[in-house]
Scaffold this active site. Structure first.
Site, mmCIF file in Angstrom:
data_model
loop_
_atom_site.group_PDB
_atom_site.id
_atom_site.type_symbol
_atom_site.label_atom_id
_atom_site.label_comp_id
_atom_site.label_asym_id
_atom_site.label_seq_id
_atom_site.Cartn_x
_atom_site.Cartn_y
_atom_site.Cartn_z
ATOM 1 N N LYS A 57 56.056 -12.565 -26.854
ATOM 2 C CA LYS A 57 57.238 -13.000 -26.627
ATOM 3 C C LYS A 57 58.393 -12.304 -27.558
ATOM 4 C CE LYS A 57 55.207 -17.627 -25.540
ATOM 5 N NZ LYS A 57 54.644 -18.833 -25.865
ATOM 6 N N GLN A 101 55.043 -22.444 -31.117
ATOM 7 C CA GLN A 101 53.920 -22.179 -30.523
ATOM 8 C C GLN A 101 52.859 -23.333 -30.448
ATOM 9 O OE1 GLN A 101 53.493 -19.473 -28.376
ATOM 10 N NE2 GLN A 101 51.723 -20.594 -27.572
ATOM 11 N N ASP A 124 61.577 -24.461 -24.029
ATOM 12 C CA ASP A 124 60.144 -24.716 -23.364
ATOM 13 C C ASP A 124 60.324 -25.754 -22.243
ATOM 14 O OD1 ASP A 124 57.953 -23.046 -23.694
ATOM 15 O OD2 ASP A 124 57.344 -23.681 -25.670
#
Ligand code: NAP
Length: 303
Positions: A57, A101, A124
């Site tokens: 990422k 994460q 997200d």
């Protein structure tokens, strides 16, 4: 003897590269307005799989010209410290998107952490506000894997409108938001959606009715050719590592679909790896650019 047909491969690497290429133009346009899109990626602990995802990422941000803010915290980090960091990132105008994460260490509540992220920076798409807006058909951040599945279908010419989509799996990060996304009264959606799970009876009968079958269960090669209708479009979200003595590593990656057999029956299919996987990062970057654009528009509205 008739020659066996083979499905068209839906190439997620190629499609995600095209999406990222298009994004470069949007990023250049934002930078010309004096806005540098920024993504904060927070990693807690040293889970090897998470480290690989986070690295990918951050690297993609740099390749695209998105500012990447890295926050690596030790496994022992307290929930309080993590929540404090999120508070700071919520207030930082250089940060347009925040990604924490998952999974987090057991002593930290994932729910509390996800709910602490500002819905305006929730790239997200896991915050309950964005999940609710998705269900209501309102403007929102859609979580990346479902958004990636929709983009794969549309960019390959398989509009789900009017089609029967069967999704196997009902997790909060894939199955449920994907069902909500594809059933919307909206362009790129308008599908008739059935969701199967571990309590579904006679699952093969239902999956055989799918024009578009999406497997998101985390069960290696569960979907066999007898579960698929001739000419169906098959997306395989599953990522499973199984033993393979022929590989140097002793393992290999497979999806939730028995690829070799199903690809002789399907019209089109995603491979694993190289199908849905690469789309998730492309959608994360898309959401980050969208967050930056929205922040810039809000600022202009206030000026
Ligand atoms: P999850 O939270 O474990 O959910 C799995 C779902 O599959 C559950 O709804 C479960 O039903 C259902 N299921 C399990 N076994 C079943 C069976 N035998 N028959 C019918 N349904 C069954 O998994 P997830 O997080 O959604 O992930 C699913 C897979 O996608 C995993 O392999 C994961 O690694 C992969 N994934 C890939 C990406 C990507 O970027 N490519 C992103 C996210 C996830 P119940 O609800 O009844 O338990």
């Amino acid at each position: 003897m008739s020659k066996k047909r083979s499905a068209k491969i839906i190439d997620g690497k190629k499609i995600s590269a095209a999406i990222l290429q298009d994004l470069k133009e949007d990023i250049a346009a934002l930078r010309a307005r004096g806005v540098a899109p920024g993504l904060a990626v927070v990693l807690v602990g040293a889970n090897p799989a998470s480290e690989v995802y986070v690295k990918a990422k951050r690297r993609t941000c740099i390749d695209l010209g998105i500012e990447s803010f890295s926050h690596d915290l030790p496994e022992s980090c307290t929930e309080k410290r993590l929540l404090k960091l999120i508070e700071k990132l919520n207030e930082d105008p250089r940060v347009h998107g925040i990604l924490v994460q998952m999974p987090l260490p057991e002593h930290i509540s994932e729910k509390k952490v996800l709910e602490a992220i500002s819905p305006d920076k929730d790239v997200d798409g896991f915050h309950p506000v964005n999940v609710g807006r998705l269900l209501n058909g309102e403007e929102c951040f859609v979580s990346c894997t479902p958004a990636g599945c929709q983009a794969l279908l549309l960019r390959s010419g398989y509009d789900p409108a009017g089609k029967h989509v069967v999704i196997v799996g009902r997790s909060n990060i894939v199955g449920k938001p994907l069902a909500a996304l594809l059933m919307q009264k909206a362009n790129g959606a308008n599908a008739t959606v059935t969701v199967c799970h571990s309590h579904t009876r006679n699952i093969s009968k239902i999956t055989r009715e799918a024009d578009i079958l999406i497997a998101a269960m985390g069960r290696p090669e569960f979907v066999k050719p007898n579960m698929v209708r001739e000419g169906a479009i098959v997306l395989d979200v599953g990522v499973n590592r199984i033993p393979d003595a022929t590989k140097k590593s002793g393992t290999r990656l497979v999806g939730d679909v028995a690829f070799a057999g199903v690809s002789r029956k399907a019209r089109a299919i995603t491979p694993v790896p190289g199908g849905v996987g690469p789309m998730t990062i492309a959608m994360l970057m898309t959401n980050t650019v969208k967050a930056a654009r929205r922040a810039a528009d809000r600022k202009r509205g206030r000026a």
